[in-house]
Design an enzyme around this catalytic site. Structure first.
Site, mmCIF file in Angstrom:
data_model
loop_
_atom_site.group_PDB
_atom_site.id
_atom_site.type_symbol
_atom_site.label_atom_id
_atom_site.label_comp_id
_atom_site.label_asym_id
_atom_site.label_seq_id
_atom_site.Cartn_x
_atom_site.Cartn_y
_atom_site.Cartn_z
ATOM 1 N N GLU A 146 0.819 -1.218 0.000
ATOM 2 C CA GLU A 146 0.000 0.000 0.000
ATOM 3 C C GLU A 146 0.849 1.263 0.000
ATOM 4 O O GLU A 146 0.549 2.226 -0.723
ATOM 5 C CB GLU A 146 -0.932 0.010 1.223
ATOM 6 C CG GLU A 146 -1.863 -1.191 1.318
ATOM 7 C CD GLU A 146 -1.321 -2.292 2.200
ATOM 8 O OE1 GLU A 146 -2.115 -2.882 2.960
ATOM 9 O OE2 GLU A 146 -0.095 -2.565 2.144
ATOM 10 N N CYS A 177 0.022 1.422 7.304
ATOM 11 C CA CYS A 177 -0.595 1.695 6.006
ATOM 12 C C CYS A 177 -1.929 2.417 6.155
ATOM 13 O O CYS A 177 -2.261 3.298 5.360
ATOM 14 C CB CYS A 177 -0.759 0.392 5.236
ATOM 15 S SG CYS A 177 0.808 -0.384 4.776
#
Length: 242
Positions: A146, A177
């Protein structure tokens, strides 16, 4: 991750400039002015984007990942990676984007990384970036799929706010993330498999909808969750069998 865990400068006062009379005058607060930024993110000129080097795995000598988009919904890797106009980039659904993320995740075990993939879409569904875990490859504890995808997507924007974008990930984002999704002002995150030991979008906590933060991210879970879980189980089963 499903069955197992996956995965300065000192502060100064206002800058001052000299006025006509020689007195110092405070400059406008640039950061404060940014809060009035348009809700529509501005993409960099395509000639600039085409010169931005891709990160980590793509700069690793001798290792070039095959396109994760080939064969997914009739989209080719060259089309999705095109730095040209919006019309040059295909529009995909979130389910198609998850297929792309799963294909991207499948590349990670080749360099010893857990198979997690992520895709960033703009508000219309055009693919801005797609990446997979590269912690082992890069020796970087922050090289989650991500984060890498967010960095690639941000390289094509003027400014750091990825307003209106969606992130599609094969695994529920971890606290790092999820925090990055909030910081980047992402509109929506879609993930496949839940992570009961590290998930920060609903499993252990939900940083994406914490009312104490200055931005919230819509969360959608379970899209192709069984496929992503099977991918992760196969990876860890293979490692245990060594």
């Amino acid at each position: 991750m499903g069955a197992a865990t996956m995965r300065g400068r000192r502060a100064r006062g206002p800058i001052r400039s000299r006025g006509a009379a020689g007195r110092s005058q405070p400059r406008p607060d640039v950061h404060a002015a940014n809060f009035g930024a348009s809700a529509t993110p501005v993409l960099r000129d395509s000639t600039v984007v085409s010169k931005i080097p891709s990160e980590l795995g793509r700069r690793a000598e001798g290792w070039v990942a095959p396109s994760s988009l080939d064969g997914v919904g009739g989209v080719t890797g060259d089309e999705a990676a095109s730095p040209g106009t919006d019309a040059a980039r295909p529009v995909v659904s979130e389910s198609q984007a998850m297929e792309i993320a799963l294909a991207e995740a499948a590349l990670a075990p080749a360099h010893g990384d857990v198979p997690v993939g992520a895709v960033v879409l703009d508000a219309e569904g055009r693919v801005l970036a797609r990446r997979h875990n590269e912690r082992e490859l890069a020796g970087d504890p922050t090289a989650h799929a991500e984060l890498l995808a967010l960095r690639d997507a941000a390289a094509g924007f003027v400014g750091w706010r990825l307003l209106g974008t969606r992130v599609v990930s094969t695994l529920e984002p971890c606290p790092m993330c999820a925090g990055a999704l909030v910081a980047a002002r992402v509109a929506r995150v879609v993930y496949a498999a839940s992570d009961p030991k590290a998930g920060a979008c609903g499993s252990l906590m939900n940083l994406c909808s914490d009312p104490r933060l200055n931005h919230s991210v819509e969360v959608v879970s379970g899209v192709m969750g069984e496929e992503a879980s099977a991918q992760l189980r196969a990876f860890f089963a293979e490692r245990r069998s060594r």
